[in-house]
Design a protein around this motif. Structure first.
Motif, PDB file in Angstrom:
ATOM      1  N   CYS A1186       0.827  -1.201   0.000  1.00  0.00           N
ATOM      2  CA  CYS A1186       0.000   0.000   0.000  1.00  0.00           C
ATOM      3  C   CYS A1186       0.863   1.253   0.000  1.00  0.00           C
ATOM      4  O   CYS A1186       0.639   2.182  -0.776  1.00  0.00           O
ATOM      5  N   LEU A1236      -9.221   2.394   0.302  1.00  0.00           N
ATOM      6  CA  LEU A1236      -8.978   0.981   0.004  1.00  0.00           C
ATOM      7  C   LEU A1236     -10.319   0.276  -0.105  1.00  0.00           C
ATOM      8  O   LEU A1236     -11.230   0.507   0.718  1.00  0.00           O
ATOM      9  N   GLN A1253      -6.910   0.268  -4.392  1.00  0.00           N
ATOM     10  CA  GLN A1253      -6.785   1.513  -3.641  1.00  0.00           C
ATOM     11  C   GLN A1253      -6.736   2.679  -4.614  1.00  0.00           C
ATOM     12  O   GLN A1253      -6.243   2.554  -5.737  1.00  0.00           O
TER      13      GLN A1253
END
Length: 1428
Positions: A1186, A1236, A1253
Motif C-alpha cells: 500500500c 482501500l 486503492q
C-alpha cells in the motif's frame, strides 16, 4: 543507306564495263602460273586506265572517256551455277565484318544518342560480287564480250600456228551451236593477239622476230608483245615488291568456275528448267528447305535454335573452312617473278590494247550499228509503224503492267532492229556516251512496249533511267518511275528476282545520292522476300540506315528494320551480322519502356553471342532480361531463366577456380536488411510469460525506440551518479534502416548474429535457392589483453565463425520473402558480413495451369530440380543516410556510413532471461494484484546490479525494505490478500489507527530517481544458471483503456569490459483497465476549536461513486478502509457512522464520507499514516504494497504539478519573498487520502474478491481533488489575435482569499440564557472569543466589535444588541497561538440574536507594506435570551 566508299557515278561505271575474253595457250598459262596467277588475274589490277581517252560518236563529235575500266576474264563455256553464286555471296558477306577501329556516327535524335557504323563494307562487297557474278542474258548486251585476247607464249615451237588454233577455237566457241555460253556482243569479235615472253628464259631475239611476223600478219593495231617474269624465281626475296593482286583475289571471282564446282553442295534442280527463258539465268530454283516465316521475327522463339536451320538459297561454308581458304590464298605470294618494270609493262599493255584495239573497234561498231539502223528505219521500221498506226490508230494507248500479258518468252532474232538499237545503246553506255545511250534506250523501250516484250522493255527502262541520271549537266531529272516499272516487271511478270535486285541496288543508290531516303527505303523494303534471307537482310539493313539518315531521323523505324534485318541474317546463318544488328537496335529500345521488344532483343543477343562463344556478352544479355521488370508470361520467363543458367554454367566451367559470379536473381532490397544480435526469444511455458524483449518479428516503432533509449540513458545516469559517460552507446539489438548505424555494433561471443535478407522474385515462376548462407570476412582480435595500447590480433582459424546453411529456400512467383541467416562467432574480433552465396535454380514443371500456380503447396524438401543450377553470390551493399549537417554536405550529395553489417565481437557477457508468473492482462482501475517475476541467468558469467526502469513506476513494486510478510511463491498466494493486514478490535471502529513510515524505505529518498528501481537480488548477484522468483505487486492505472507499460531491465557483469559495460532486456506489458470507483475529496476548516487548545482541525469530505457498469462481472464494491498519510495532518475519526461495518456501493451508486483531520506532531521526514477501518481487518497502509504505490503515485503527482508550475510561473516565482510564502501556506494542506476497497466479482459461477486503492492528493483548502487526472476540455475555436506581449511581471502580492485565512475565530457562549428582565432591565452575557493564528509567523490582529449589520433582513430576523466594555482590540498572535478574549454582550429584551457581528483584521507583524485584511467571518452564532 549507309555511306559508301565510291560515289554513285563511280559505282555505276564500275558495275558496267566492257568485257574482254582471254584465251591462253597452255604454255602461256604456265608462264603466268609462275606468279601463282592466271592471265586474267595477272592483268586485273591494271585494268583501270590512268588517263583520259578520246573517241568520236556517229556524228563525228569528239567524246571524252574518263576513268575507264575494262574487265578481262577467262572464257568459261558454261553458265555459273546458282548454288555457286549463292555460296560466293554468302562467303563475301561472312568474311566482311566491321573493323575494330571502325568509325561510328553519333546521331542525336530527340532523347536518343546512337552509335551507328558509318559504312557497311559487307553490303558493298556483296553488291560488287553480285553485279560481277550476274550471268549474261539475251535481252541485254552489257555482259557480252566485246573482244577476245589470244595469248601465246614466245617459247612455243610455232607461236603463229598456235595463234591460228586459238583463233579457230574462239570462232568455234562463238559461232557453234553447241556453246550457248559465253555471249558475244557482235559476230565479228575483235581479236587481239598477245605474245607473252618470259624475260628470265632469254630468247628475246626469237620473241622479237615472232612479234615482227605477227605485226605483218595482224597489223600493228592487233597484236602486242608483253614481256614478264624479269625476276627469276630463285632470286633473293629481300626486295619488297608490292602485291596489288591480293585485294582482288580475296573476292573469289565467280568467273573462275573451277573453284566453284558443286561437289560439296546439293542444289535441288527444278523440273521446269526446260521452260526457263534463254538468258541463262536459273531464276526459279526452289529451296531445299522451307523458307517460310513460321513466326513473326519479333516473336520469341525458344523451341529451336535458328543456328541449325538455314534456308536453301543461301549456301554456307563453315567459318573455319572459310578462314582456312583465306589463309592459304593470303599466304601464297603473288607476282614473285615480276618487277616494278613488269608492272609498268602490263599497265602499258592494257592501255595500248584499249587505245589501239578496243576503243577503235567499239567506235567502228557504233558507226556500223547507227548506219544499219538509219538504213533499215527508212523501210522496214516505217512500214511496220505505218501498219500499226493504220490498224490501231495514231497513238498507242499506254497499258499498265497488270494489263500486259506475260510475254517474257518472246524472243527477237539476233538481227532484229530492236536488238540493234539496244546493242548500240549498251555500247554507248559502256563508253560513257550517256546522252546517245539514253536516246537509244528510250527508242528501244517504245518498240519493246509496243511488242509487249516485257523482259526487253524492262531492261531498256532500267538502263534509260540510269543513263538519264548519269548524263553530264543533268539535262533531265532522274525518271524514278522507269525504275519502278522495271522492278515490277522483272519481279511480277518475268519472275526474275536477280534482275529486279540489280534495279533496286542501282535505283536506291541514286535516290540516296539525291537525299530521297524515304523513297530509297520503300524501294529496298519492297524487294525483301522469302526466296533469299541474305538479300532481304542486307536490304532491310540498308533501309534502316535510310531511316536514320533522314533530315528528321526516324529512330524507331531504324530500330525496327534493324531487328528485321538481324532476324533474316540469323536465318541466313550470318550470326555475327545478326548480333551486330540486334545490338544497334538495342540502343533505341533500351530503357524506353518497350519491355517486350527489349526482352526479345536481349534474348536474341544472348543466343547469338553464345553461338559465337562470346560468353560474357551472352551472360550480360540474359541478365538484362531477368533484372528488368519482365512482362512476359511465366512459360517465357522460365525459358529465359533456363537459357541464362545454361549459359552461366558454361561460363563458370571455363574458370571453375575463379571468383563466384554475381547473380541477378532474386532481387535483394539492401536497405531492408536487418541484423539481430542474440538468441531468439523463448516462448511462454505454461503460466510463465517470457519478457517480450525484441525480435525480428516486431515492427520498428520510432517513438518506442526513442522511449527505450531514454530509459536506458536514465538508468545509466543513475548508475554513474547522474552523468552519462561520453562513450555511452545505446544498446541496439536489432539494426535496420531506421536505427543509428553510424557506429560499429557490438555482438557477444557465442551468441548468434542473425541477418534478415529481403529477397524479391520479380518473375512469374518460382526460384529455388539451395545451400543459402552468408558470405563474411573475420579479423580476430583480443580486446581483453592490451599490448602497448593496441588490441592483440590473433591467427584466424576456420572454426572462428560458424555459419548456418539453409538447404532449400523457395521463393514463389512475384513474392517477397525474408531469409534469416545466422553466424555463430566463437572468437572476439571484427566481423564483416559481405553478402549471400547460394545455388540458383528452378523447379521442374512450374507452368501455370488454369490460373493455378503449381508451386503452391510444395513442401520443403520435396522440390524437383530441372537439372540446371549455378552457384553465385550477391553482395549486401547498404547506403548510409544522406548527410545534411554542414554547409558542404547540404550543397553536395554525401552519404554517411552504415555499419550494421560490421559488428565487433566482444568478450563473454551475462545473459538474463525474465519470466512473469500470474501476470494479469486485465485490471480494474486502482486494483492491486500480486504476480511473480523469475530472473534466470542463462550465460556462463554471473550478473549483478540488476535494476528495472520504467516511465510508469506507480504501476508496479517489488516491495519496500520493511520486509515481505505476504507469501513468497505463487502457489501459496492464491487466496491470500495482497496487503499486510491485522485483525482489529470492534471498539476501534471508525477511529484512526496510527503508524509511520519514511519514503526512504520505499526507494524514494531525497534526490533519487523514482523511475529506476533496484531489484532485490540475494547478495545482489545472480550466478550462472541460477534463477530466482520475486513477488511483484501491480496497481491498475487510474484511467480506463489499454496501457502499454515498458520495463527495461539493466544488469552488468562482475568483470568490467572495455567494449560493453552493461546489457539490457526489454519488456512491454499490455494492461487493459476497466472502470471501478470515482473518488473525489475536499477539505475545509472546522469552525470549532479544540478545548485543549491544540490548534487547527479540518473536515475531509470523500465522495465515492461506483462508475463500473458490471464490467468484468463486478457485483459491488466495499469501502473497507480510508487512510491518510501526511507529514502534518492525520485523520482522527469518521464523522458519519454506518449501520454495517463497511460501506457497500452497487453499480451506479454514490456515497459521501466525512472525516475529522487534526494536525499531528512533527515527525521530521517521516509520514504519519492514519487508518480509519470500516471492517474487521486493518490494512497496514504504511507497509508494502500500500505504501509503495502511495509513495510512487505521490512522486508522479508531484512531478506532474511541478512541471505545470514551471510552465505557469517560470522565473517569476523566485521573486516571492518568504513572507508571502508564509501567507500562501495558510491555505495549503499536505494531506493525502488512500481509499482501500474490495470488489466482489462473479466469474464462471465462482466469486472472487479483488482489492484495490485510490489516491487523492489534497493541496488547497476548499479545492476539490480527484483520484484520476481530469481531462482538459478543448477550447472553443476563436479568431486568432495578434498582439505584442507586454513585459508584465506576475504580481507578488498574495490573493485576498489567501490573506483572509490568517486568523480563525470561534465564539464560546451558552446557547440559551435565562434572565429576569422584570428585576433587571439589562442582560449581560459573558462571551469568549477564541483567536487562532493559522500561519507560522507573528500576526497583528485588530478586533472591531462596533461593526453592526446594516442589512434590514438581518435586523428583522435577529434582534439588535450591543457589546459593553472595550469594543476594539489590537493584539499580536505568535505562530500557531490560540488567544482567548473575554467579551460582554448586553441585551435589553428577549429574542434570538446573532453574536457573529464582529470583524477581525490581520496582517503579518513584520510587513509594513501590507494593510490589514478582513478575515473570514465565522458562521452565525445564535443565542436565545429567555425571560423568567
Amino acid at each position: 543507306m549507309a555511306q559508301c566508299v565510291q560515289s554513285v557515278q563511280e559505282f555505276i561505271q564500275d558495275s558496267f564495263v566492257p568485257l574482254v575474253a582471254a584465251l591462253c595457250s597452255e604454255e602461256a598459262e604456265r608462264l603466268t602460273r609462275k606468279n601463282n596467277l592466271g592471265f586474267s588475274e595477272l592483268v586485273k589490277p591494271f585494268c583501270r586506265l590512268t588517263s583520259e581517252v578520246h573517241m568520236r560518236d556517229p556524228n563525228n563529235q569528239l567524246h571524252i572517256i574518263k576513268n575507264l575500266k575494262i574487265a578481262v576474264n577467262n572464257i568459261i563455256t558454261h553458265s555459273p551455277q546458282p548454288g555457286g553464286i549463292r555460296k560466293l555471296l554468302n562467303d563475301v558477306v561472312s568474311v566482311s565484318q566491321p573493323a575494330e577501329g571502325l568509325v561510328t556516327n553519333v546521331i542525336t535524335a530527340g532523347d536518343y544518342d546512337l552509335n551507328i557504323s558509318a559504312t557497311t563494307p559487307w553490303f558493298e562487297a556483296y553488291r560488287e560480287s553480285f553485279l560481277q557474278s550476274m550471268p549474261a542474258s539475251d535481252h541485254e548486251f552489257l555482259n557480252h564480250y566485246v573482244a577476245c585476247m589470244l595469248v601465246v607464249s614466245s617459247s612455243e615451237p610455232e607461236p603463229v600456228e598456235q595463234f591460228l588454233k586459238l583463233s579457230q577455237e574462239q570462232h568455234r566457241i562463238q559461232h557453234s551451236s553447241e556453246y550457248a555460253y559465253p555471249k558475244w556482243f557482235i559476230p565479228n569479235t575483235l581479236k587481239y593477239y598477245v605474245l607473252l615472253h618470259d624475260v628470265s628464259a632469254g630468247e628475246e631475239q626469237r620473241a622479237d622476230s615472232v612479234y615482227e611476223e605477227m605485226k605483218q600478219r595482224y597489223g600493228t593495231q592487233g597484236c602486242y608483245l608483253l614481256k614478264i617474269n624479269s625476276r627469276g624465281s630463285n632470286r633473293g626475296a629481300d626486295e619488297q615488291i608490292p602485291d596489288p593482286w591480293s585485294q582482288y583475289l580475296q573476292k573469289n571471282s565467280i568467273q573462275n568456275q573451277e573453284s566453284y564446282d558443286d561437289g560439296p553442295y546439293t542444289v535441288i534442280s527444278n523440273k521446269n528448267a526446260d521452260h526457263l527463258i534463254s538468258d541463262g539465268l536459273d531464276n526459279d530454283i526452289q529451296d531445299g528447305l522451307s523458307n517460310n516465316f513460321k513466326a513473326h521475327p519479333l516473336q520469341l522463339d525458344h523451341l529451336s535454335d535458328t543456328s541449325s536451320s538455314f534456308d536453301g538459297t543461301d549456301y554456307i561454308r563453315t567459318t573455319s573452312s572459310l578462314h582456312e581458304s583465306k589463309k592459304t590464298s593470303s599466304g601464297t605470294p603473288h607476282g614473285a617473278c615480276l618487277t616494278l618494270t613488269d608492272h609498268d609493262r602490263i599497265r602499258q599493255f592494257i592501255q595500248e590494247f584499249t587505245f589501239r584495239g578496243l576503243l577503235p573497234h567499239i567506235e567502228k561498231t557504233i558507226r556500223q550499228l547507227n548506219d544499219q539502223l538509219i538504213s533499215r528505219k527508212g523501210l522496214s521500221r516505217s512500214l511496220f509503224s505505218a501498219t500499226k498506226k493504220w490498224f490501231s490508230g495514231s497513238k498507242v494507248p499506254e497499258k499498265s503492267i497488270n494489263e500486259l500479258k506475260n510475254t517474257s518468252g518472246l524472243l527477237y532474232p539476233p538481227e532484229a532492229p530492236e536488238l540493234q538499237i539496244r546493242k548500240m545503246a549498251d555500247l554507248c553506255f559502256l563508253v560513257q556516251h550517256y546522252e546517245l545511250a539514253y536516246s537509244c534506250y528510250h527508242t528501244a523501250k517504245k518498240d519493246f512496249l509496243n511488242d509487249q516484250a516485257m523482259l526487253y522493255a524492262a531492261g531498256a527502262l532500267e538502263m534509260a533511267a540510269v543513263s538519264a541520271f548519269l548524263q553530264p549537266g543533268a539535262p533531265r531529272p532522274y525518271p524514278a518511275h522507269y525504275m519502278d516499272t522495271a522492278i515490277q516487271t522483272y519481279r511480277d511478270i518475268c519472275k526474275n528476282m536477280v534482275l529486279a535486285e540489280r534495279c533496286v541496288l542501282l535505283s536506291a543508290e541514286i535516290l540516296k545520292s539525291q537525299s530521297k531516303y524515304s523513297d530509297a527505303a520503300a524501294l529496298l523494303i519492297r524487294l525483301t522476300s522469302e526466296d533469299s534471307d541474305l538479300r532481304s537482310a542486307l536490304l532491310l539493313e540498308q533501309a534502316a540506315h535510310c531511316f536514320i539518315n533522314m533530315k528528321s531521323p526516324m529512330v524507331r523505324k531504324f530500330a525496327f528494320h534493324m531487328i528485321l534485318a538481324g532476324h533474316r541474317y540469323s536465318k541466313a546463318g550470318q550470326k555475327k551480322h545478326a548480333l551486330r544488328c540486334y545490338c544497334q537496335a538495342m540502343q533505341v529500345y533500351k530503357g524506353k519502356g518497350w519491355s517486350l521488344a527489349e526482352d526479345h532483343i536481349n534474348f536474341t543477343i544472348g543466343r547469338q553471342s553464345f553461338t559465337l562463344r562470346q560468353l560474357d556478352n551472352a551472360v550480360s544479355a540474359f541478365r538484362h532480361i531477368l533484372i528488368n521488370d519482365s512482362k512476359q508470361p511465366a512459360a517465357q520467363q522460365g525459358t529465359f531463366l533456363r537459357e541464362y543458367l545454361y549459359v552461366y554454367k558454361n561460363v563458370t566451367q571455363l574458370s571453375p577456380d575463379g571468383p563466384l559470379p554475381q547473380l541477378p536473381l532474386p532481387y535483394i532490397n539492401n536497405s531492408a536488411t536487418r541484423v539481430f544480435f542474440g538468441h531468439d526469444r523463448r516462448p511462454a511455458e505454461g503460466e510463465k510469460q517470457a519478457a517480450t524483449h525484441i525480435s525480428l518479428d516486431q515492427e520498428y516503432d520510432c517513438e518506442s525506440s526513442h522511449q527505450w533509449k531514454e530509459l536506458e540513458e536514465q538508468v545509466v545516469a543513475v548508475v554513474n551518479k547522474g552523468v552519462i559517460p561520453s562513450n555511452f552507446q545505446p544498446t541496439q539489438y536489432c539494426l535496420n534502416s531506421y536505427s543509428d548505424n553510424s557506429k560499429f555494433p557490438l555482438a557477444v561471443v557465442e551468441e548468434p548474429v542473425t541477418v534478415e535478407v529481403a529477397f524479391r522474385n520479380p518473375l512469374k515462376i518460382p526460384l529455388l535457392l539451395t545451400d543459402l548462407s552468408l558470405l563474411w570476412k573475420f579479423q580476430p582480435k583480443d580486446f581483453s589483453a592490451k599490448h602497448n595500447g593496441a588490441t592483440k590480433e590473433l591467427a584466424c582459424g576456420n572454426d572462428m565463425i560458424g555459419a548456418e546453411v539453409i538447404a532449400e529456400f523457395l521463393i514463389n512467383s512475384e513474392e517477397t520473402k525474408l531469409a534469416r541467416l545466422k553466424l555463430f562467432p566463437h572468437q572476439t574480433g571484427e566481423l564483416h558480413i559481405l553478402g549471400v552465396v547460394y545455388n540458383l535454380g528452378t523447379i521442374q514443371g512450374t507452368v501455370m495451369i488454369d490460373g493455378i500456380d503449381p508451386s503452391i503447396g510444395l513442401q520443403a524438401g520435396k522440390f524437383v530440380y530441372n537439372g540446371i543450377s549455378v552457384r553465385g553470390r550477391q553482395d549486401l551493399e547498404i547506403q548510409g543516410p544522406r548527410l545534411n549537417n554542414t554547409k558542404e554536405e547540404k550543397t553536395s550529395i554525401k552519404y554517411g556510413p552504415d555499419r550494421r553489417l560490421d559488428p565487433i565481437i566482444t568478450e563473454e557477457m551475462p545473459l538474463l532471461e525474465v519470466f512473469f508468473i500470474n501476470f494479469p492482462t486485465g485490471l480494474l482501475c486502482g486494483e492491486i494484484r500480486k504476480a511473480y517475476v523469475e530472473f534466470v541467468n542463462v550465460s556462463k558469467c554471473p550478473l549483478t546490479a540488476l535494476k528495472v526502469v520504467s516511465k510508469h513506476p506507480e504501476f508496479f513494486t517489488f516491495g519496500g525494505n520493511t520486509g515481505v510478510l505476504t507469501p513468497l511463491n505463487p502457489s501459496a498466494s492464491e487466496n491470500c490478500s495482497a496487503y499486510k493486514t491485522v485483525v482489529t478490535d470492534s471498539t476501534s471502529v471508525c477511529t484512526a489507527l496510527m503508524s509511520s513510515a519514511s519514503s526512504v524505505n520505499f526507494g524514494l529518498g531525497t534526490g533519487s530517481q523514482p523511475e529506476v528501481i533496484h531489484v532485490p537480488l540475494p547478495d545482489s548477484v545472480l550466478l550462472p544458471g541460477a534463477s530466482i522468483q520475486l513477488p511483484m505487486w501491480l496497481h491498475g492505472p487510474d484511467e480506463e483503456g489499454v496501457h502499454e507499460i515498458n520495463f527495461l531491465f539493466y544488469y552488468e557483469s562482475i568483470k568490467k569490459h572495455s567494449k560493453m559495460c552493461h546489457r539490457v532486456l526489454r519488456h512491454t506489458a499490455v494492461i487493459c483497465t476497466s472502470r471501478s470507483l470515482n473518488v473525489r475529496a475536499t477539505v475545509c476548516r472546522s469552525n470549532a476549536l479544540e478545548d485543549e487548545g491544540k490548534g487547527d482541525n479540518m473536515l475531509v469530505f470523500v465522495d465515492v461513486e461506483n462508475i463500473n457498469t458490471s464490467e468484468a462481472g463486478v457485483k459491488e464494491f466495499h469501502i473497507v478502509q480510508v487512510s491518510s498519510n501526511s507529514k502534518h495532518w492525520k485523520l482522527q475519526k469518521a464523522v458519519n457512522r454506518f449501520e454495517d461495518k463497511d460501506y457497500k456501493l452497487a453499480s451506479r451508486e454514490r456515497g459521501k464520507l466525512c472525516f475529522k483531520a487534526v494536525r499531528c506532531k512533527n515527525s521530521g521526514e517521516n509520514y504519519t499514516f492514519a487508518d480509519v477501518v470500516f471492517g474487521n481487518e486493518q490494512i497496514i497502509s504504511s507497509a508494502s504494497p500500500c505504501a509503495d504505490f502511495f509513495f510512487r503515485s505521490l512522486s508522479s503527482e508531484l512531478k506532474r504539478t511541478h512541471a505545470q508550475s514551471n510552465i505557469f510561473q517560470g522565473a517569476a516565482k523566485q521573486s516571492f519573498d518568504e513572507a508571502v510564502r508564509l501567507i500562501q501556506k495558510c491555505s495549503e494542506v499536505d494531506l493525502n487520502i488512500v481509499v482501500l476497497w474490495k470488489a466482489y466479482v462473479v466469474e464462471d459461477s465462482k466469486q472472487l474478491i479483488l482489492e484495490g486503492q485510490h489516491h487523492i492528493v489534497l493541496h488547497t483548502v476548499g479545492k476539490e481533488a480527484f483520484s484520476f487526472p481530469q481531462k482538459q476540455e478543448s477550447p472553443e475555436m476563436v479568431l486568432l489575435k495578434f498582439f505584442r506581449p507586454e513585459n508584465t511581471s506576475l504580481p507578488t502580492r498574495p490573493t485576498p482569499e489567501q490573506l483572509s485565512n490568517l486568523i480563525k475565530t470561534s465564539l464560546h457562549y451558552p446557547e440559551s440564557f435565562n434572565h429576569s428582565f422584570h428585576q433587571k432591565s439589562l442582560c449581560l452575557v459573558p462571551v469568549t472569543l477564541l483567536l487562532s493564528n493559522c500561519s507560522e509567523a507573528d500576526v497583528d490582529v485588530i478586533i472591531d466589535l462596533r461593526h453592526k449589520t446594516t442589512s434590514p433582513e438581518a435586523l428583522e430576523i435577529h434582534g439588535s444588541f450591543t457589546w459593553l466594555g472595550q469594543t476594539q482590540y489590537k493584539l499580536q498572535l505568535k505562530s500557531q497561538e490560540v488567544y482567548n478574549l473575554q467579551l460582554k454582550a448586553c441585551f435589553v429584551r428577549t429574542g434570538v440574536y446573532n453574536l457573529g457581528t464582529h470583524r477581525v483584521f490581520a496582517k503579518l507583524a513584520d510587513q509594513v507594506t501590507l494593510f490589514e485584511t478582513s478575515q473570514q467571518n465565522s458562521m452565525p452564532a445564535l443565542i436565545i435570551i429567555n425571560n423568567i
